[in-house]
Design an enzyme around this catalytic site. Structure first.
Site, PDB file in Angstrom:
ATOM      1  N   THR A 348       0.847  -1.191   0.000  1.00  0.00           N
ATOM      2  CA  THR A 348       0.000   0.000   0.000  1.00  0.00           C
ATOM      3  C   THR A 348       0.881   1.238   0.000  1.00  0.00           C
ATOM      4  OG1 THR A 348      -1.768   1.198   1.180  1.00  0.00           O
ATOM      5  CG2 THR A 348      -0.204  -0.018   2.538  1.00  0.00           C
ATOM      6  N   HIS A 401       2.291 -11.494  14.340  1.00  0.00           N
ATOM      7  CA  HIS A 401       3.324 -12.027  15.231  1.00  0.00           C
ATOM      8  C   HIS A 401       3.035 -13.473  15.651  1.00  0.00           C
ATOM      9  CE1 HIS A 401       6.859 -11.797  17.498  1.00  0.00           C
ATOM     10  NE2 HIS A 401       6.518 -11.000  18.482  1.00  0.00           N
TER      11      HIS A 401
END
Length: 430
Positions: A348, A401
């Site tokens: 992006t 994560h």
């Protein structure tokens, strides 16, 4: 008459919203002509006629939600009565039925002179359903009004938008004094409320905007999302583009932009750190052996992420052409569902809006997204003695994560920085 139904849209899409009718009652259409535009969670889809004929009746209005298989219009064969006269005949029959029912109600009212007005309003319903125009039903849904309790001035008992609005205004006026009375003892402790007379505009969220909002919140609730940052010296890329841009345009009929460099760099980093090119399915990690890179594009109805398929197999020119085609489709609202599905990683570029730094949100079920930002000239230390003005860009990697460790994420971003600051590596790879 022929029923016009909402067709099968896609495996994961079961409903849509009427965006706009492309025809009107009385129009002659041929098989294949587009009748209506439906807004779905991802793209707008045009529904076409499956038969020749004349539009007899439209059952839904723009803004109405519809499900797959639901009848939204009637198509006549165009023979005999015109659509207008047919509609008038239907209207006359309906009105006659209502007049007959009204006469019965009036007779009953003569016998029971003390019948309450709300009881007579309940008698407006036909087969347990209040007679109301589609626009009145839509307004009632938006205002939370029970149509069975709305009094109408229509002699035939049909509830119209003005009736719904009048009922809502009347209800709010009744509630205001109660609230004021209940809150009176606390007035001294409460902060001043905003002035209700201030001008505001209430705009209903589009289906796509609702979906975007829902998905972004879901990602933050389900993923252990972290963001790491780095910066890239864009000097080498800018000098390379300056040298080659004219020849590149001449040979490929497309400009050499920054996105092809970043796409190539992402693919190179994904090959070295494959957990960024994966997704979680229950207790499994699915490592993807392909490189379908999503490119976030701002469209009128909100951000969309069309996918550049097999980016690892495309040349710089191929990537630039594909991104250009997808961006144009996004602006023209012509993207197809399969062009938005199945990406393995997303890029992006907030820099086109002037963003210096941001933390991009994951595009689920992907576990990584790279954020680009504005190129800004600023002084950079070349060594302990020299400073130079360099075109610098901050880059950000948001990652999940749960399966990507911090060290792996930092190394992934460092690899992208390395490839971008030495773009000859990317050119040699194709």
């Amino acid at each position: 008459m022929i029923e016009v139904k909402v067709p099968e849209l896609a495996e994961s899409i079961t409903e849509g919203t009427i965006s706009q009718w492309l025809i009107k009652v009385g129009d002659k259409v041929e098989k294949g002509d587009n009748l209506v535009e439906l807004e779905t969670d991802k793209v707008n889809i045009e529904v076409s006629a499956e038969n020749d004929g004349v539009i007899e009746e439209l059952l839904k209005e723009p803004g109405d939600n519809v499900e797959v298989g639901e009848i939204i219009a009637y198509l006549g064969n165009g023979e005999g009565s015109s659509s207008k006269s047919s509609k008038e005949d239907t209207s006359e029959k309906t009105e006659a039925k209502k007049e007959e029912k009204q006469s019965a109600e009036e007779a009953k009212s003569d016998q029971e002179s003390k019948v309450h007005a709300t009881e007579s309003s309940e008698e407006k319903s036909e087969n347990g359903r209040t007679v109301a125009s589609p626009s009145a039903r839509k307004l009632a849904r938006e205002l939370g009004v029970d149509l069975n309790k709305v009094e109408t001035r229509d002699p035939l008992g049909r509830v119209r938008p003005d009736d719904v609005k009048a009922h809502a205004d009347k209800a709010s006026q009744k509630e205001a004094p109660k609230e004021k009375k209940q809150d009176a003892p606390k007035q001294q402790k409460q902060s001043p409320e905003p002035n209700d007379s201030k001008p505001v505009e209430r705009v209903k969220m589009s289906r796509r905007r609702q979906t975007i909002a829902k998905r972004l919140v879901e990602v933050q609730h389900t993923a252990a999302m972290l963001t790491t940052f780095n910066e890239v010296d864009m000097t080498a890329i800018m000098e390379l583009r300056k040298r080659r841009k004219d020849k590149f345009l001449e040979d490929n009929d497309v400009k050499l932009g920054f996105m092809s460099f970043f796409t190539k760099a992402v693919v190179g980093a994904l090959k070295k750190y494959p957990r960024l090119n994966a997704e979680i399915q229950d207790t499994d990690i699915v490592l993807k052996k392909f490189y379908d890179i999503g490119i976030a594009v701002g469209a009128e109805e909100g951000l969309v992420v069309p996918v550049v398929r097999d980016a690892d197999k495309l040349s710089f020119a191929g990537i630039e052409q594909e991104i250009g085609n997808l961006a144009k489709k996004a602006r023209d609202n012509k993207l197809k569902l399969d062009e938005l599905q199945g990406g393995s990683f997303t890029i992006t570029n907030g820099g086109i809006f002037g963003s210096m730094l941001s933390t991009p949100i994951l595009n689920a079920p992907q576990v990584g997204i790279l954020g680009m930002h504005k190129i800004q000239w600023r002084p950079v230390a070349i060594d302990q003695e020299r400073m130079e003005n360099r075109p610098m860009m901050y880059i950000a990697l948001s990652y999940d994560h749960r399966i990507v460790d911090g060290g792996e994420a930092v190394s992934f971003l460092a690899k992208i920085k390395e490839l971008l600051e030495d773009p000859e590596q990317l050119l040699l790879e194709g």
